[in-house]
Design a protein around this motif. Structure first.
Motif, PDB file in Angstrom:
ATOM      1  N   GLU A 132       0.856 -13.549   5.067  1.00  0.00           N
ATOM      2  CA  GLU A 132       0.293 -13.254   3.760  1.00  0.00           C
ATOM      3  C   GLU A 132      -1.186 -12.933   3.925  1.00  0.00           C
ATOM      4  OE1 GLU A 132       1.043 -16.071   0.713  1.00  0.00           O
ATOM      5  OE2 GLU A 132       3.218 -16.060   1.001  1.00  0.00           O
ATOM      6  N   GLY A 133      -1.662 -11.947   3.154  1.00  0.00           N
ATOM      7  CA  GLY A 133      -3.067 -11.569   3.273  1.00  0.00           C
ATOM      8  C   GLY A 133      -3.371 -10.330   2.465  1.00  0.00           C
ATOM      9  N   MET A 134      -4.646  -9.989   2.415  1.00  0.00           N
ATOM     10  CA  MET A 134      -5.114  -8.856   1.634  1.00  0.00           C
ATOM     11  C   MET A 134      -4.847  -7.544   2.383  1.00  0.00           C
ATOM     12  SD  MET A 134      -8.779 -10.324   0.292  1.00  0.00           S
ATOM     13  CE  MET A 134      -9.431 -10.375   1.961  1.00  0.00           C
ATOM     14  N   PRO A 135      -4.877  -6.406   1.665  1.00  0.00           N
ATOM     15  CA  PRO A 135      -4.748  -5.108   2.340  1.00  0.00           C
ATOM     16  C   PRO A 135      -5.866  -4.917   3.356  1.00  0.00           C
ATOM     17  CG  PRO A 135      -4.551  -4.852  -0.043  1.00  0.00           C
ATOM     18  CD  PRO A 135      -4.999  -6.257   0.198  1.00  0.00           C
ATOM     19  N   LEU A 136      -5.541  -4.269   4.446  1.00  0.00           N
ATOM     20  CA  LEU A 136      -6.511  -4.042   5.515  1.00  0.00           C
ATOM     21  C   LEU A 136      -7.117  -2.639   5.452  1.00  0.00           C
ATOM     22  CD1 LEU A 136      -4.424  -5.700   8.368  1.00  0.00           C
ATOM     23  CD2 LEU A 136      -6.288  -6.724   7.065  1.00  0.00           C
ATOM     24  N   TYR A 137      -6.464  -1.735   4.711  1.00  0.00           N
ATOM     25  CA  TYR A 137      -6.950  -0.360   4.560  1.00  0.00           C
ATOM     26  C   TYR A 137      -6.908   0.024   3.086  1.00  0.00           C
ATOM     27  CZ  TYR A 137      -6.521   0.262   9.627  1.00  0.00           C
ATOM     28  OH  TYR A 137      -6.652   0.142  10.984  1.00  0.00           O
ATOM     29  N   PRO A 138      -7.776   0.940   2.657  1.00  0.00           N
ATOM     30  CA  PRO A 138      -7.765   1.384   1.260  1.00  0.00           C
ATOM     31  C   PRO A 138      -6.454   2.076   0.894  1.00  0.00           C
ATOM     32  CG  PRO A 138      -9.814   2.034   2.348  1.00  0.00           C
ATOM     33  CD  PRO A 138      -8.884   1.552   3.423  1.00  0.00           C
ATOM     34  N   GLU A 139      -6.074   1.958  -0.371  1.00  0.00           N
ATOM     35  CA  GLU A 139      -4.895   2.656  -0.882  1.00  0.00           C
ATOM     36  C   GLU A 139      -5.048   4.155  -0.633  1.00  0.00           C
ATOM     37  OE1 GLU A 139      -1.181   2.797  -2.565  1.00  0.00           O
ATOM     38  OE2 GLU A 139      -2.376   0.954  -2.399  1.00  0.00           O
ATOM     39  N   GLY A 140      -3.999   4.777  -0.134  1.00  0.00           N
ATOM     40  CA  GLY A 140      -4.041   6.217   0.124  1.00  0.00           C
ATOM     41  C   GLY A 140      -4.284   6.576   1.573  1.00  0.00           C
ATOM     42  N   ASP A 141      -4.907   5.680   2.346  1.00  0.00           N
ATOM     43  CA  ASP A 141      -5.088   5.958   3.772  1.00  0.00           C
ATOM     44  C   ASP A 141      -3.730   5.884   4.469  1.00  0.00           C
ATOM     45  OD1 ASP A 141      -7.758   6.083   3.243  1.00  0.00           O
ATOM     46  OD2 ASP A 141      -8.369   4.560   4.706  1.00  0.00           O
ATOM     47  N   LEU A 142      -3.408   6.903   5.254  1.00  0.00           N
ATOM     48  CA  LEU A 142      -2.130   6.930   5.960  1.00  0.00           C
ATOM     49  C   LEU A 142      -2.281   6.735   7.456  1.00  0.00           C
ATOM     50  CD1 LEU A 142      -0.393   9.854   4.033  1.00  0.00           C
ATOM     51  CD2 LEU A 142      -0.230   7.398   3.626  1.00  0.00           C
ATOM     52  N   THR A 143      -3.494   6.866   7.963  1.00  0.00           N
ATOM     53  CA  THR A 143      -3.793   6.599   9.368  1.00  0.00           C
ATOM     54  C   THR A 143      -5.285   6.387   9.493  1.00  0.00           C
ATOM     55  OG1 THR A 143      -3.588   7.441  11.642  1.00  0.00           O
ATOM     56  CG2 THR A 143      -4.082   9.045   9.923  1.00  0.00           C
ATOM     57  N   ASP A 144      -5.704   5.747  10.581  1.00  0.00           N
ATOM     58  CA  ASP A 144      -7.143   5.591  10.827  1.00  0.00           C
ATOM     59  C   ASP A 144      -7.599   6.485  11.973  1.00  0.00           C
ATOM     60  OD1 ASP A 144      -6.011   4.315  12.983  1.00  0.00           O
ATOM     61  OD2 ASP A 144      -7.079   2.422  12.719  1.00  0.00           O
ATOM     62  N   GLU A 145      -6.735   7.422  12.378  1.00  0.00           N
ATOM     63  CA  GLU A 145      -7.089   8.321  13.469  1.00  0.00           C
ATOM     64  C   GLU A 145      -8.086   9.380  12.990  1.00  0.00           C
ATOM     65  OE1 GLU A 145      -6.106   8.018  16.687  1.00  0.00           O
ATOM     66  OE2 GLU A 145      -5.279   6.136  15.951  1.00  0.00           O
TER      67      GLU A 145
END
Length: 307
Positions: A181-194
């Protein structure tokens, strides 16, 4: 509210999963299907994936970050050794592991080797995934599920097909079940960090892999030298890239008769890049020979493959 500005509900889960398996078992295709868009290149050629690509799956109750790893195999070059090390380090950093075994191939020594490796990763749960079920009849899928069950102790075993969507959602459900359980790690809408330049380089390499001889795919690397909007055109991005091979004979294969094959690679890559960036693209693609780059530490670093 979370640090990313998203209100989480009670029981919201977030974390990392990775896919592992022999080369060419459908790991990248499955990740793309889970994410809902193309974030990793795919090819019929084994060992297409060379980096740990992250794809982000957003759900109302969870955020699943899937790490697609290179196929685990006995390395034959320094590049192979580094990719093998990358896979092993990734296994120690995720919350759940997806072990992919294709339905259309008999369980073999490579699968058993990976299963033994997974038995040593501690308490990290492993979900066994029988991929490519669209290629075989149901009775063959049942046989493969039984064969996979003998490879080790798994938290779950599930068949799926990324091509036709069969049980892809269920695969996501089973992986998310094992996240903390935990908070989102990336903003909504991000599909990759590449970075976009890396994604563009991968799309060029994917286009170059199609239709080449068996020995050539492993010798191809792509580096984007520059990528920027053209000064007098807001609707056009200039991309300058180099495609590296190891020998002059390979350069001739990629170029093709009177440059026909290289033009085809450029055309197919440009279409994919335009779809990724959402704008028109001018692609300047050139070829260089970097002798035995897969075995040369200095050249590996120059091409982005670090220790």
């Amino acid at each position: 509210m979370t640090a990313l500005g998203k209100t989480t509900t009670e029981g919201y889960r977030s974390g990392f999963a990775c896919f592992i398996g022999r080369p060419n078992v459908g790991k990248s295709t499955l990740m793309n299907a889970l994410v809902g868009t193309k974030v990793a290149i795919t090819s019929s050629r084994p060992q297409t994936t060379r980096r740990a690509i992250r794809g982000i799956v957003h759900r109302p109750d969870a955020q699943l970050i899937v790490v697609d790893t290179p196929g685990l195999h006995k390395p034959r070059t320094l590049l192979g050794e580094r990719l093998d090390s990358l896979v092993r380090s990734t296994l120690t950093e995720v919350d759940v592991i997806g072990f992919c075994v294709p339905a259309d191939q008999t369980v073999g020594p490579g699968d058993r080797f990976i299963a033994r490796e997974l038995a040593n990763v501690g308490r990290t749960p492993v979900v066994a995934i029988v991929t490519k079920t669209d290629l075989v009849p149901p009775e063959r899928v049942a046989e493969q599920l039984t064969a996979v069950s003998t490879l080790g102790e798994f938290a779950d075993i599930v068949p799926c097909s990324a091509r036709d969507g069969f049980q892809v959602g269920l695969v996501g459900d089973l992986l998310i079940r094992h996240l903390p359980e935990g908070m989102p790690l990336y903003p909504e809408g991000d599909l990759t960090d590449e970075p976009e330049q890396l994604l563009v380089a991968e799309l060029i390499r994917e286009a170059a892999l199609e239709g080449v001889r068996d020995e050539l795919p492993h010798s191809i690397a792509v580096v984007v030298d520059d990528m920027a909007p053209r000064e007098d055109r807001e609707d056009l991005i200039d991309v300058y890239a180099h495609l590296f091979v190891e020998r002059p004979s390979q350069k001739a294969i990629v170029i093709g008769t009177k440059g026909a094959r290289l033009r085809d690679v450029g055309t197919r890559a440009r279409k994919q890049i335009e779809a990724l960036l959402g704008t028109k693209v001018f692609l300047d693609l050139r070829i260089k020979v970097a002798k035995d780059w897969q075995r040369d530490p200095k050249q590996l670093r120059r091409l982005g493959f670090y220790d």
